[in-house]
Scaffold this motif. Structure first.
Motif, PDB file in Angstrom:
ATOM      1  N   THR A  37      -4.331  -9.083   0.514  1.00 43.55           N
ATOM      2  CA  THR A  37      -4.895  -9.817   1.637  1.00 43.55           C
ATOM      3  C   THR A  37      -3.919 -10.862   2.163  1.00 43.55           C
ATOM      4  O   THR A  37      -3.681 -10.968   3.362  1.00 43.55           O
ATOM      5  CB  THR A  37      -6.209 -10.502   1.203  1.00 43.55           C
ATOM      6  OG1 THR A  37      -7.090  -9.507   0.693  1.00 43.55           O
ATOM      7  CG2 THR A  37      -6.861 -11.218   2.379  1.00 43.55           C
ATOM      8  N   PHE A  38      -3.334 -11.620   1.244  1.00 46.74           N
ATOM      9  CA  PHE A  38      -2.392 -12.646   1.693  1.00 46.74           C
ATOM     10  C   PHE A  38      -1.174 -12.016   2.366  1.00 46.74           C
ATOM     11  O   PHE A  38      -0.656 -12.531   3.345  1.00 46.74           O
ATOM     12  CB  PHE A  38      -1.951 -13.534   0.516  1.00 46.74           C
ATOM     13  CG  PHE A  38      -2.961 -14.582   0.171  1.00 46.74           C
ATOM     14  CD1 PHE A  38      -3.272 -15.587   1.076  1.00 46.74           C
ATOM     15  CD2 PHE A  38      -3.618 -14.559  -1.041  1.00 46.74           C
ATOM     16  CE1 PHE A  38      -4.212 -16.560   0.757  1.00 46.74           C
ATOM     17  CE2 PHE A  38      -4.558 -15.525  -1.359  1.00 46.74           C
ATOM     18  CZ  PHE A  38      -4.859 -16.526  -0.460  1.00 46.74           C
ATOM     19  N   ALA A  76      -1.097  -9.332   4.101  1.00 49.09           N
ATOM     20  CA  ALA A  76      -1.489  -8.958   5.466  1.00 49.09           C
ATOM     21  C   ALA A  76      -1.597 -10.200   6.349  1.00 49.09           C
ATOM     22  O   ALA A  76      -1.169 -10.194   7.506  1.00 49.09           O
ATOM     23  CB  ALA A  76      -2.819  -8.211   5.430  1.00 49.09           C
ATOM     24  N   ARG A 103       0.828  -1.202   0.000  1.00 49.21           N
ATOM     25  CA  ARG A 103       0.000   0.000   0.000  1.00 49.21           C
ATOM     26  C   ARG A 103       0.864   1.254   0.000  1.00 49.21           C
ATOM     27  O   ARG A 103       0.551   2.239  -0.636  1.00 49.21           O
ATOM     28  CB  ARG A 103      -0.957  -0.021   1.198  1.00 49.21           C
ATOM     29  CG  ARG A 103      -2.406  -0.065   0.733  1.00 49.21           C
ATOM     30  CD  ARG A 103      -3.341  -0.484   1.830  1.00 49.21           C
ATOM     31  NE  ARG A 103      -3.176  -1.904   2.101  1.00 49.21           N
ATOM     32  CZ  ARG A 103      -3.121  -2.408   3.326  1.00 49.21           C
ATOM     33  NH1 ARG A 103      -3.203  -1.635   4.382  1.00 49.21           N
ATOM     34  NH2 ARG A 103      -3.001  -3.702   3.475  1.00 49.21           N
ATOM     35  N   ALA A 124      -5.874  -7.446  -5.181  1.00 53.21           N
ATOM     36  CA  ALA A 124      -6.631  -7.474  -3.928  1.00 53.21           C
ATOM     37  C   ALA A 124      -6.292  -8.733  -3.142  1.00 53.21           C
ATOM     38  O   ALA A 124      -6.021  -8.685  -1.935  1.00 53.21           O
ATOM     39  CB  ALA A 124      -8.129  -7.411  -4.226  1.00 53.21           C
ATOM     40  N   ALA A 125      -6.266  -9.864  -3.833  1.00 50.04           N
ATOM     41  CA  ALA A 125      -5.933 -11.118  -3.155  1.00 50.04           C
ATOM     42  C   ALA A 125      -4.506 -11.065  -2.623  1.00 50.04           C
ATOM     43  O   ALA A 125      -4.231 -11.473  -1.493  1.00 50.04           O
ATOM     44  CB  ALA A 125      -6.113 -12.289  -4.112  1.00 50.04           C
ATOM     45  N   VAL A 185       0.152 -14.264  -7.619  1.00 50.18           N
ATOM     46  CA  VAL A 185      -0.997 -14.755  -6.864  1.00 50.18           C
ATOM     47  C   VAL A 185      -2.234 -14.586  -7.725  1.00 50.18           C
ATOM     48  O   VAL A 185      -2.482 -13.498  -8.263  1.00 50.18           O
ATOM     49  CB  VAL A 185      -1.139 -13.976  -5.546  1.00 50.18           C
ATOM     50  CG1 VAL A 185      -2.469 -14.301  -4.875  1.00 50.18           C
ATOM     51  CG2 VAL A 185       0.013 -14.310  -4.613  1.00 50.18           C
ATOM     52  N   LEU A 186      -3.005 -15.676  -7.861  1.00 52.68           N
ATOM     53  CA  LEU A 186      -4.245 -15.586  -8.622  1.00 52.68           C
ATOM     54  C   LEU A 186      -5.197 -14.636  -7.890  1.00 52.68           C
ATOM     55  O   LEU A 186      -5.084 -14.441  -6.691  1.00 52.68           O
ATOM     56  CB  LEU A 186      -4.902 -16.961  -8.735  1.00 52.68           C
ATOM     57  CG  LEU A 186      -4.065 -18.047  -9.404  1.00 52.68           C
ATOM     58  CD1 LEU A 186      -4.765 -19.398  -9.300  1.00 52.68           C
ATOM     59  CD2 LEU A 186      -3.830 -17.700 -10.864  1.00 52.68           C
TER      60      LEU A 186
END
Lengths: 541, 384
Positions: free
Chosen positions: B176-177, B179, B6, B172-173, B167-168
């Motif tokens: 998330t991963f 984090a 981010r 956004a995914a 990452v598929l």
């Protein structure tokens, strides 16, 4: 080289060995569990994580219906599983003997030679290409494809879950690799004949079955280990073709003897010396194979008396007088199977697999003592682990890293059912670094989790979880909870225990971001499950 | 907690240059290409001037492009001749390990462990990388799984291609991963997660997968070329790549090996064309790079009964790089006379491959102490 042995042993083979009778499994084992700080649900999850390939809806229900102790008792004395047998009956190669596998699944060049075609000629190469293209299911690789599929099917769906865990454990302990030339044709029979029938029996029988199996004899070269000075009858030397070169020096090969001590029995720190390894190798000279292709028991264990070193030996405290023949090796295996160092080595490995990477020394001591007291009764040994307070201690719950196999099968059992094993499912194990039946070194795969965790492997695990949950792994029937299921409930279902607050918050944040983009999709269960399968918590069991 | 991702995104919005806590970057890179299956060194660099060569080979005898009075280069490898002429390419011949089993799996393991006769827990490249700065980019294998040479305690990353390593589910995914793994309790998971997302962010931010070829390089459309192109992308991007490994297969030519054309010629052409494009693409950066090819063993001196060759002992290696004192065939040629052959059948390894590996490490500034236990390399002078 092979031809040379073939003719040499044709002249000196003794009668085939009498098979070791397998001890019948006891009819029932009473399991009584110690008091624990775990709830009923936590105990079930823990049992299924360690003594099965992870929780599945079906096994949770069975445990709820019959009680955990009864389920454990059933697992230790597994009966028949007709549904599993029925599913496996569709495979063509699982029941083949080594001789049949070699005969029915030759390499394309061997097949062509048998047909009288020179496989090196341009026409022969074209014919070989055609064979590969038109009948891929007749190639040797089919043996490994079916074996891998069967292993994954059994792990995911068998009711005899503990048996599957133990077959995996002992195969890895007595590892052989299909990558080593002829072992590819032997590995299926190895698991079926040397490992599976003995995992609830006595260690001595398991050890003997591996020692005499062609897969092990070939993998660790003992089939070619002969007494120093052994010479082939001169008449047979002539029969060597030009391309085989001049006869090579024959003699002792220490490969199997070393791994027998270091890996299979007493362990590397037991205090044996290089001289012990050499003496053990001498005791095992002549433990070889029937190499005459035409014989019905081709590639079965044969003791070759003329190749055996019949002098007196002293191995790691064991005196072997001259003239014992095959009994040299049998007494050596007796000695090693009952050695306290073996008990300790095996108890440590078993506790590492089932309890903790650093098992409490007191637990290892008790398990080793049980092993010695029962003369290596493996069922009693497992029971000592399962009934221990350490096994059920909350401090040991969720602390072991799932191997790639445990991760993949555990994820499948979490989200649905396995209808058939297709290529993408087997391929993911290669990507994650655990190609089944192809672990090259005799050590097998390590029992410590750090080995499996790397940046590349994590990304592969994450992607597998996402593909699986969104129904993109063919052959897996995904059955997800209703779409309005809250994240914390989903997390508890997938992880088998409540997720941390930060995990739930992170997943909910991801969902909110998505909703901004497309409000109609609502809570996306598949996506949440995919995120959870790839989360650090699911990598542990 | 603000993730680096981010932070990066917000900086990008404001047009600021990304700020990374940078480990010191490696300037030089060693690239190791493992040719699996056992390359016939007597076809790759045929000893045309050896008087026994012709008698040993009939359908597999190769008339090479002249390298010196004794040796030629396989004509399918013609793309490498300019690099040989500009002295950036050397051939090391009759090289191998002193103990060489004839099983692929054992020979590969011994060589990749760097320990002849036994298999070590760590690969030679992993041991060599012990003191490198900790970074997701310092040791990379561009292939499906980590090779034995890079396995061990130092962390190394394997991926099949830059384009497919992601990452598929998009950014956004991935966020998330990232984090999830930042708060992992397990240290190995947290560290590996950090490395993975660090790599993925940098690769994406710098558009590594899409970097075009440089210096007019024409990359062939082969698997090896694609992998080597990814390695040049990492080198150009200055991400701190110290050691890269990749591989190609198809050299186990028991049947119908061929001579100037045929099965082996096709494989060798793929290697040569990919290596030539690699050098072209790097341009002046080749000065900071050493590339070494190796194989688990050579093949029998004499052709077998099926127009091929069987597992042997010594083979030949190629060494390519700006610092190479090339334009030569380095060898203590043992000859192909029957009495000179190992076990009466194989080319004898007269140059220990570990000496070659040592000098290649040395050439990119990597300490070689303890990389090869119980081995004191003789100086070959590969790098002048």
């Amino acid at each position: 080289m092979i031809r040379l042995w073939l003719v040499a042993f044709a002249s000196c083979a003794s009668a085939p060995a009498v098979p070791v009778p397998v001890r019948p499994t006891p009819l029932s084992v009473q399991v009584s569990l110690p008091a624990t700080g775990l709830s009923e649900a936590e105990r079930t999850t823990h049992a299924l994580n360690r003594l099965a390939f992870g929780p599945s809806g079906g096994d949770r229900q069975r445990i709820a219906a019959m009680g955990l102790e009864a389920w454990l008792s059933e697992q230790l004395t597994p009966g028949v599983d007709p549904a599993m047998d029925e599913r496996l009956s569709g495979f063509k190669t699982l029941d083949l003997s080594v001789a049949e596998a070699l005969r029915e699944f030759p390499r394309p060049d061997q097949r062509l030679k048998a047909m009288g075609v020179d496989p090196g000629s341009p026409a022969g190469q074209e014919a070989a290409r055609r064979l590969v293209k038109e009948s891929p299911e007749e190639l040797p690789r089919q043996l490994l494809i079916e074996l891998t599929q069967a292993k994954l099917l059994r792990a995911a769906t068998s009711k005899r879950q503990l048996e599957e865990v133990l077959v995996d454990f002992w195969f890895n302990h007595f590892n052989v690799s299909a990558e080593k030339n002829r072992v590819r044709w032997m590995v299926n029979a190895y698991e079926r004949e040397a490992i599976r029938p003995h995992v609830f029996g006595r260690f001595r029988e398991l050890l003997g079955a591996t020692a005499k199996h062609p897969a092990m004899l070939w993998y660790l070269d003992n089939w070619m280990s002969v007494r120093d000075g052994f010479e082939l009858p001169p008449a047979f030397r002539k029969s060597l073709g030009d391309d085989a070169g001049p006869p090579r020096a024959l003699g002792l090969n220490e490969n199997y003897a070393r791994e027998l001590l270091e890996l299979h029995t007493v362990g590397v720190n037991a205090g044996y010396t290089q001289a012990d390894v050499r003496e053990a190798a001498r005791a095992l000279t002549g433990w070889g194979l029937e190499l005459r292709q035409r014989q019905r028991d081709f590639a079965r264990f044969e003791f070759h008396r003329l190749a055996h070193d019949d002098g007196p030996k002293r191995v790691f405290g064991l005196e072997l007088p001259a003239g014992l023949g095959q009994d040299d090796g049998e007494r050596l295996l007796d000695h090693l199977a009952r050695h306290p160092a073996t008990a300790r080595h095996l108890a440590t490995k078993l506790c590492q697999r089932l309890v903790s990477e650093q098992p409490p020394p007191a637990l290892v001591d008790r398990v080793a003592a049980t092993f010695l007291r029962t003369d290596g009764d493996l069922t009693a040994t497992y029971l000592a682990v399962i009934e221990s307070p350490e096994f059920w201690s909350p401090a040991n719950v969720g602390t072991l890293t799932r191997t790639p196999l445990e991760f993949v099968v555990g994820a499948v059992r979490t989200v649905g059912t396995l209808d058939e094993v297709q290529r993408p499912l087997a391929a993911v194990l290669d990507q994650l670094g655990q190609p089944l039946y192809r672990c090259p070194p005799p050590t097998g795969y390590p029992e410590h989790g750090a080995h499996w965790i790397s940046a590349g492997a994590l990304v592969s695990r994450i992607n597998f979880g996402l593909r699986l949950a969104t129904g993109r792994i063919p052959g897996v029937e995904v059955a997800l909870p209703p779409k309005d299921t809250p994240v914390d409930v989903l997390a508890r279902d997938v992880l088998g225990r409540p997720a941390s607050a930060s995990t739930i918050a992170t997943v909910e944040r991801a969902l909110r971001q998505d909703d901004d983009v497309d409000e109609r999709r609502g809570p996306q269960v598949a996506k949440v499950v995919g995120l959870l399968l790839g989360s650090p918590e699911f990598q542990k069991q | 907690m603000i993730s680096r991702r981010r932070l990066l995104q917000s900086l990008a919005v404001f047009g600021a240059a990304p700020v990374f806590a940078e480990p010191p970057r490696a300037k030089k890179t060693l690239v190791v290409v493992f040719l699996r299956g056992g390359v016939d060194g007597l076809a790759m660099a045929p000893p045309m001037g050896d008087r026994d060569y012709a008698a040993l080979r009939t359908t597999t005898r190769v008339k090479g492009l002249r390298l010196d009075d004794t040796f030629g280069l396989h004509p399918a490898m013609a793309a490498l001749l300019p690099l040989y002429a500009s002295k950036q390419l050397a051939v090391v011949h009759a090289t191998g390990l002193p103990v060489s089993p004839r099983s692929h799996f054992e020979a590969q393991d011994f060589l990749e462990s760097g320990t002849p006769g036994r298999r070590a827990a760590e690969g030679w490249l992993n041991r060599a990388g012990r003191d490198l700065p900790k970074s997701a980019f310092s040791m990379v294998a561009v292939q499906n799984t980590l090779p034995v040479s890079l396995a061990g305690d130092s962390s190394a990353l394997a991926f099949p291609s830059l384009r497919d390593f992601r990452v598929l589910g998009g950014d956004a995914a991935a966020t998330t991963f990232e984090a999830l793994y930042e708060s992992a309790v397990d240290e190995a998971l947290r560290t590996s997660g950090h490395e993975a997302f660090d790599f993925l962010e940098r690769a994406k931010h710098e558009g590594l997968a899409d970097r075009p070829a440089q210096h007019g390089a024409q990359w062939p459309k082969t698997a090896l070329a694609r992998r080597l192109q990814d390695i040049t992308r990492l080198i150009h991007a200055d991400v701190g790549l110290s050691i890269a490994a990749t591989e190609a297969g198809g050299f186990d030519t028991h049947l119908g090996q061929g001579a100037e054309t045929g099965q082996l010629a096709n494989r060798l052409k793929e290697v040569a064309d990919a290596l030539a494009a690699f050098a072209q693409d790097l341009g002046p950066r080749l000065a900071d790079v050493t590339l070494l090819t190796m194989t688990e063993f050579g093949r029998t001196a004499k052709e077998n009964g099926t127009r091929g060759t069987d597992h042997g002992t010594a083979s030949a290696s190629l060494v390519l790089g700006g610092g190479v004192a090339g334009g030569r065939v380095l060898t203590r040629w043992p000859g192909l006379a029957a009495s000179a052959l190992r076990d009466g059948r194989d080319l004898e390894p007269t140059t220990d491959l570990r000496a070659v590996m040592s000098e290649c490490l040395d050439s990119v500034g990597i300490r070689t102490r303890d990389v090869f236990p119980d081995f004191a390399p003789v100086k070959l002078g590969l790098f002048g």
